[in-house]
Design an enzyme around this catalytic site. Structure first.
Site, PDB file in Angstrom:
ATOM      1  N   ASN A 177      69.394  52.223 102.291  1.00 55.30           N
ATOM      2  CA  ASN A 177      68.881  51.764 100.995  1.00 55.30           C
ATOM      3  C   ASN A 177      69.518  52.511  99.828  1.00 55.30           C
ATOM      4  O   ASN A 177      69.465  53.736  99.763  1.00 55.30           O
ATOM      5  CB  ASN A 177      67.357  51.954 100.959  1.00 55.30           C
ATOM      6  CG  ASN A 177      66.682  51.084  99.921  1.00 55.30           C
ATOM      7  OD1 ASN A 177      67.333  50.309  99.227  1.00 55.30           O
ATOM      8  ND2 ASN A 177      65.370  51.209  99.816  1.00 55.30           N
ATOM      9  N   HIS A 195      50.979  48.055 104.880  1.00 57.87           N
ATOM     10  CA  HIS A 195      50.853  48.815 103.631  1.00 57.87           C
ATOM     11  C   HIS A 195      49.850  48.180 102.698  1.00 57.87           C
ATOM     12  O   HIS A 195      50.113  47.102 102.167  1.00 57.87           O
ATOM     13  CB  HIS A 195      52.166  48.803 102.862  1.00 57.87           C
ATOM     14  CG  HIS A 195      53.220  49.679 103.438  1.00 57.87           C
ATOM     15  ND1 HIS A 195      54.217  50.213 102.672  1.00 57.87           N
ATOM     16  CD2 HIS A 195      53.430  50.115 104.692  1.00 57.87           C
ATOM     17  CE1 HIS A 195      55.011  50.940 103.433  1.00 57.87           C
ATOM     18  NE2 HIS A 195      54.559  50.889 104.666  1.00 57.87           N
ATOM     19  N   ARG A 227      48.218  51.757 106.038  1.00 61.02           N
ATOM     20  CA  ARG A 227      48.613  52.839 105.135  1.00 61.02           C
ATOM     21  C   ARG A 227      48.056  52.524 103.753  1.00 61.02           C
ATOM     22  O   ARG A 227      48.202  51.395 103.273  1.00 61.02           O
ATOM     23  CB  ARG A 227      50.139  52.919 105.088  1.00 61.02           C
ATOM     24  CG  ARG A 227      50.666  54.074 104.279  1.00 61.02           C
ATOM     25  CD  ARG A 227      52.178  54.019 104.123  1.00 61.02           C
ATOM     26  NE  ARG A 227      52.527  53.443 102.843  1.00 61.02           N
ATOM     27  CZ  ARG A 227      53.711  53.614 102.237  1.00 61.02           C
ATOM     28  NH1 ARG A 227      54.653  54.338 102.826  1.00 61.02           N
ATOM     29  NH2 ARG A 227      53.969  53.065 101.082  1.00 61.02           N
ATOM     30  N   TYR A 240      55.365  55.842  92.872  1.00 55.36           N
ATOM     31  CA  TYR A 240      56.255  55.334  93.912  1.00 55.36           C
ATOM     32  C   TYR A 240      55.434  54.789  95.089  1.00 55.36           C
ATOM     33  O   TYR A 240      54.450  55.403  95.500  1.00 55.36           O
ATOM     34  CB  TYR A 240      57.155  56.472  94.406  1.00 55.36           C
ATOM     35  CG  TYR A 240      58.177  56.034  95.415  1.00 55.36           C
ATOM     36  CD1 TYR A 240      59.346  55.419  95.018  1.00 55.36           C
ATOM     37  CD2 TYR A 240      57.957  56.216  96.772  1.00 55.36           C
ATOM     38  CE1 TYR A 240      60.285  55.000  95.939  1.00 55.36           C
ATOM     39  CE2 TYR A 240      58.886  55.802  97.707  1.00 55.36           C
ATOM     40  CZ  TYR A 240      60.049  55.192  97.282  1.00 55.36           C
ATOM     41  OH  TYR A 240      60.965  54.767  98.201  1.00 55.36           O
ATOM     42  N   ASP A 286      51.085  58.152 102.747  1.00 63.70           N
ATOM     43  CA  ASP A 286      52.451  58.655 102.581  1.00 63.70           C
ATOM     44  C   ASP A 286      52.518  59.515 101.323  1.00 63.70           C
ATOM     45  O   ASP A 286      52.212  59.035 100.230  1.00 63.70           O
ATOM     46  CB  ASP A 286      53.407  57.456 102.471  1.00 63.70           C
ATOM     47  CG  ASP A 286      54.861  57.854 102.635  1.00 63.70           C
ATOM     48  OD1 ASP A 286      55.162  59.053 102.528  1.00 63.70           O
ATOM     49  OD2 ASP A 286      55.694  56.944 102.858  1.00 63.70           O
ATOM     50  N   HIS A 324      55.362  61.045 100.372  1.00 64.29           N
ATOM     51  CA  HIS A 324      56.723  60.894  99.838  1.00 64.29           C
ATOM     52  C   HIS A 324      57.344  62.228  99.407  1.00 64.29           C
ATOM     53  O   HIS A 324      57.986  62.299  98.351  1.00 64.29           O
ATOM     54  CB  HIS A 324      56.739  59.897  98.671  1.00 64.29           C
ATOM     55  CG  HIS A 324      56.453  58.485  99.086  1.00 64.29           C
ATOM     56  ND1 HIS A 324      57.249  57.782  99.957  1.00 64.29           N
ATOM     57  CD2 HIS A 324      55.445  57.653  98.759  1.00 64.29           C
ATOM     58  CE1 HIS A 324      56.758  56.578 100.144  1.00 64.29           C
ATOM     59  NE2 HIS A 324      55.661  56.473  99.434  1.00 64.29           N
ATOM     60  N   GLU A 355      51.946  61.511 105.811  1.00 60.78           N
ATOM     61  CA  GLU A 355      53.386  61.373 106.075  1.00 60.78           C
ATOM     62  C   GLU A 355      54.206  62.094 105.014  1.00 60.78           C
ATOM     63  O   GLU A 355      53.846  62.085 103.828  1.00 60.78           O
ATOM     64  CB  GLU A 355      53.690  59.871 106.049  1.00 60.78           C
ATOM     65  CG  GLU A 355      55.150  59.530 106.087  1.00 60.78           C
ATOM     66  CD  GLU A 355      55.343  58.021 105.972  1.00 60.78           C
ATOM     67  OE1 GLU A 355      54.414  57.260 106.329  1.00 60.78           O
ATOM     68  OE2 GLU A 355      56.405  57.597 105.503  1.00 60.78           O
ATOM     69  N   GLU A 394      61.465  59.826 108.331  1.00 60.52           N
ATOM     70  CA  GLU A 394      62.167  58.586 107.985  1.00 60.52           C
ATOM     71  C   GLU A 394      63.550  58.851 107.392  1.00 60.52           C
ATOM     72  O   GLU A 394      64.401  57.972 107.439  1.00 60.52           O
ATOM     73  CB  GLU A 394      61.323  57.726 107.038  1.00 60.52           C
ATOM     74  CG  GLU A 394      61.129  58.293 105.656  1.00 60.52           C
ATOM     75  CD  GLU A 394      60.234  57.428 104.784  1.00 60.52           C
ATOM     76  OE1 GLU A 394      59.216  56.926 105.286  1.00 60.52           O
ATOM     77  OE2 GLU A 394      60.565  57.261 103.602  1.00 60.52           O
ATOM     78  N   ARG A 415      59.070  60.106 112.807  1.00 56.67           N
ATOM     79  CA  ARG A 415      59.261  58.782 112.204  1.00 56.67           C
ATOM     80  C   ARG A 415      60.717  58.340 112.096  1.00 56.67           C
ATOM     81  O   ARG A 415      61.052  57.434 111.327  1.00 56.67           O
ATOM     82  CB  ARG A 415      58.601  58.758 110.822  1.00 56.67           C
ATOM     83  CG  ARG A 415      57.112  58.590 110.932  1.00 56.67           C
ATOM     84  CD  ARG A 415      56.411  58.513 109.615  1.00 56.67           C
ATOM     85  NE  ARG A 415      57.073  57.761 108.574  1.00 56.67           N
ATOM     86  CZ  ARG A 415      57.152  56.434 108.504  1.00 56.67           C
ATOM     87  NH1 ARG A 415      56.620  55.693 109.449  1.00 56.67           N
ATOM     88  NH2 ARG A 415      57.775  55.856 107.506  1.00 56.67           N
ATOM     89  N   GLU A 463      55.645  51.289 111.976  1.00 52.31           N
ATOM     90  CA  GLU A 463      55.437  50.731 110.635  1.00 52.31           C
ATOM     91  C   GLU A 463      55.986  49.300 110.589  1.00 52.31           C
ATOM     92  O   GLU A 463      57.028  49.015 111.156  1.00 52.31           O
ATOM     93  CB  GLU A 463      56.176  51.600 109.606  1.00 52.31           C
ATOM     94  CG  GLU A 463      56.019  51.113 108.177  1.00 52.31           C
ATOM     95  CD  GLU A 463      56.770  52.012 107.192  1.00 52.31           C
ATOM     96  OE1 GLU A 463      57.639  52.792 107.626  1.00 52.31           O
ATOM     97  OE2 GLU A 463      56.462  51.925 105.989  1.00 52.31           O
ATOM     98  N   TRP A 465      61.455  62.948  95.006  1.00 52.93           N
ATOM     99  CA  TRP A 465      61.012  61.560  94.788  1.00 52.93           C
ATOM    100  C   TRP A 465      59.819  61.306  95.654  1.00 52.93           C
ATOM    101  O   TRP A 465      59.068  60.416  95.476  1.00 52.93           O
ATOM    102  CB  TRP A 465      62.143  60.564  95.058  1.00 52.93           C
ATOM    103  CG  TRP A 465      62.621  60.573  96.469  1.00 52.93           C
ATOM    104  CD1 TRP A 465      63.530  61.391  97.043  1.00 52.93           C
ATOM    105  CD2 TRP A 465      62.188  59.694  97.499  1.00 52.93           C
ATOM    106  NE1 TRP A 465      63.693  61.102  98.354  1.00 52.93           N
ATOM    107  CE2 TRP A 465      62.874  60.042  98.668  1.00 52.93           C
ATOM    108  CE3 TRP A 465      61.287  58.633  97.543  1.00 52.93           C
ATOM    109  CZ2 TRP A 465      62.687  59.388  99.871  1.00 52.93           C
ATOM    110  CZ3 TRP A 465      61.106  57.988  98.745  1.00 52.93           C
ATOM    111  CH2 TRP A 465      61.809  58.360  99.891  1.00 52.93           C
TER     112      TRP A 465
HETATM  113  O1  KDG Z   1      64.199  53.215 101.408  1.00 47.88           O
HETATM  114  C1  KDG Z   1      63.082  54.003 101.225  1.00 47.88           C
HETATM  115  C2  KDG Z   1      61.873  53.306 101.788  1.00 47.88           C
HETATM  116  O2  KDG Z   1      62.115  52.826 103.053  1.00 47.88           O
HETATM  117  C3  KDG Z   1      60.727  54.252 101.824  1.00 47.88           C
HETATM  118  O3  KDG Z   1      60.383  54.650 100.548  1.00 47.88           O
HETATM  119  C4  KDG Z   1      59.520  53.604 102.431  1.00 47.88           C
HETATM  120  O4  KDG Z   1      58.432  55.729 102.521  1.00 47.88           O
HETATM  121  C5  KDG Z   1      58.584  54.604 102.964  1.00 47.88           C
HETATM  122  C6  KDG Z   1      57.825  54.191 104.109  1.00 47.88           C
HETATM  123  O5  KDG Z   1      57.134  55.033 104.659  1.00 47.88           O
HETATM  124  O6  KDG Z   1      57.919  53.032 104.482  1.00 47.88           O
HETATM  125 MG    MG Z   2      57.506  56.964 104.021  1.00 53.29          MG
END
Ligand code: KDG
Ligand code: MG
Length: 402
Positions: A37, A122, A147, A159, A210, A212, A236, A262, A283, A339, A402
């Site tokens: 991404n 989500h 989630r 976000y 999440d 992040h 997460e 991730e 993950r 997920e 982020w």
């Molecule tokens: O490309 C970034 C997304 O896949 C991410 O922000 C999504 O954090 C995410 C998630 O847990 O799906």
């Molecule tokens: Mg995530």
């Protein structure tokens, strides 16, 4: 059976995807996801310029040997671009092997260890009131795990919280947009969200959240403690994971389970996290962690240390990745959760697939191989559009995770 051709297909049916299609001398072909991404064209160029020329003429049945050749042969090991490119080759070769054998890939991985793959969706909304409605939508659809993300009072945008429902796209602009962040506001708000959700939906629905990567270990420890009464399945990415030992501090303070991975691309990114039992769910996923072969290795290590899988499955991972993930999820002994952010209709049309959702589970296709394809003609109608992920600043203007 030699590799006769390998094509890198870049397409944007509502979002960008990079796909590798490997065609053999006998006409059998396989597909692999190579989407990273916001950095899609870097992987496309890596494949086109450096990997495709090395593939032509190789024996398509030699999956492990090809993986090692690409990993060692680059000299420059690891990294998301390299590992996504290797993942695409690996995934496509597993697809070919399944088609040649006449078996779905999960059969080649040892057969099914469960009846279906439990997935989470989500629920996200600006307010607590609205997120309750979103959670109810998933419960009505049969999901057993959700989630939950909301806006944070006092912050203009957050976000992972979007206007779209069932899928969302965080890469929202050609150059990164900027959000504002306040840890104090966030930590004050989250426990109330989960108190309300638990109250409304009872004790058995699996709830996830999440973070992040936005907290420090001690802040994440406080978050974990504050949501203990609501029995979350995991928090997460509580902190950025470059410092693996940082998770020890979180662990010492809370029994809320931790999921991370991730953004990981090799087993070395999680070796300490797993072997010191600092996490509960890993993950990493097929496309960013070197394909089915390498992810299997990560899950096997995790299994020794009571760590379960919880693979990333956002919309920026194509249906090809999702199909591959489902075959692995079905076969491994230590599966936890998968997920599942649904793709848009346009994406589904470009990637016809046989996996399906029923009663909270995803089921991989029974077709030989991965059971997913790419419609190249349709893909060509959606040219690449630059799109980047956002960044965060603290309220005083400091650049933040982020
Ligand atoms: O490309 C970034 C997304 O896949 C991410 O922000 C999504 O954090 C995410 C998630 O847990 O799906
Ligand atoms: Mg995530």
């Amino acid at each position: 059976m030699k590799i006769a051709d390998a094509r890198v297909i870049v397409t944007c049916p509502d979002r960008n995807f990079v796909t590798l299609k490997i065609v053999t001398s006998s006409g059998v072909y396989g597909v692999g996801d190579a989407t990273l991404n916001g950095r899609e064209l870097a992987v496309a160029a890596y494949l086109q310029e450096h990997v495709v020329p090395a593939l032509i003429g190789r024996d398509a049945s030699r999956i492990e040997d090809t993986w090692q050749y690409l990993y060692r042969g680059a000299y420059w090991r690891r990294g998301p671009v390299t590992m996504s490119a290797i993942a695409a080759v690996d995934t496509a070769l597993w697809d070919i092997k399944g088609k040649v054998a006449g078996l779905p890939v999960y059969q080649l991985l040892g057969g099914r260890s469960r009846e279906g793959v439990t997935v989470y969706g989500h629920a996200n909304a600006d307010t607590v009131e609205d997120v309750l409605t979103e959670v109810a939508t998933y419960v009505d659809l049969g999901y057993q795990a959700v989630r939950v993300q909301t806006g944070v009072p006092g912050l203009a945008s957050t976000y992972g919280v979007s206007k779209d429902r069932l899928f969302y796209e965080p890469a929202d602009s050609a150059l990164p947009t900027e959000n504002t962040w306040s840890t104090a506001h966030y930590l004050d708000h989250v426990p109330e969200v989960f108190a309300r959700v638990r109250d409304e939906f009872g004790p058995t629905l699996k709830l996830l959240h999440d973070v992040h990567h936005r907290l420090t270990p001690i802040e994440a420890a406080r978050l974990g403690k504050s949501v203990e009464p609501y029995n979350l399945t995991w928090i997460e990415d509580p902190v950025p994971a470059e410092l693996q030992e940082g998770f020890r501090l979180i662990r010492q303070h809370t029994t809320t389970p931790i999921a991370v991975g991730e953004v990981f691309n090799t087993i070395w990114d999680c070796q300490q996290l797993i072997t010191e039992q600092l996490i509960d769910y890993i993950r990493a996923t097929v496309v960013h962690a070197g394909g089915i072969s390498h992810l299997r290795r990560i899950f096997d290590l995790a299994n020794l240390y009571h760590v379960r899988s919880g693979s990333h499955g956002a919309t920026d991972l194509s249906p090809v990745c999702m199909a591959a993930a489902l075959h692995l999820d079905l076969a491994i002994p230590n599966f936890g959760l998968q997920e599942y952010m649904r793709h848009t209709e346009a994406t589904d049309a470009v990637f016809p697939h046989g996996y399906h959702f029923a009663d909270g589970y995803l089921h991989p296709s029974e077709a030989p191989g991965l059971g997913v394809d790419i419609d190249e003609e349709l893909a060509a109608r959606y040219p690449y559009r630059p799109a980047a992920l956002p960044v965060n600043r603290l309220q005083d203007g400091t650049m933040h995770s982020w």
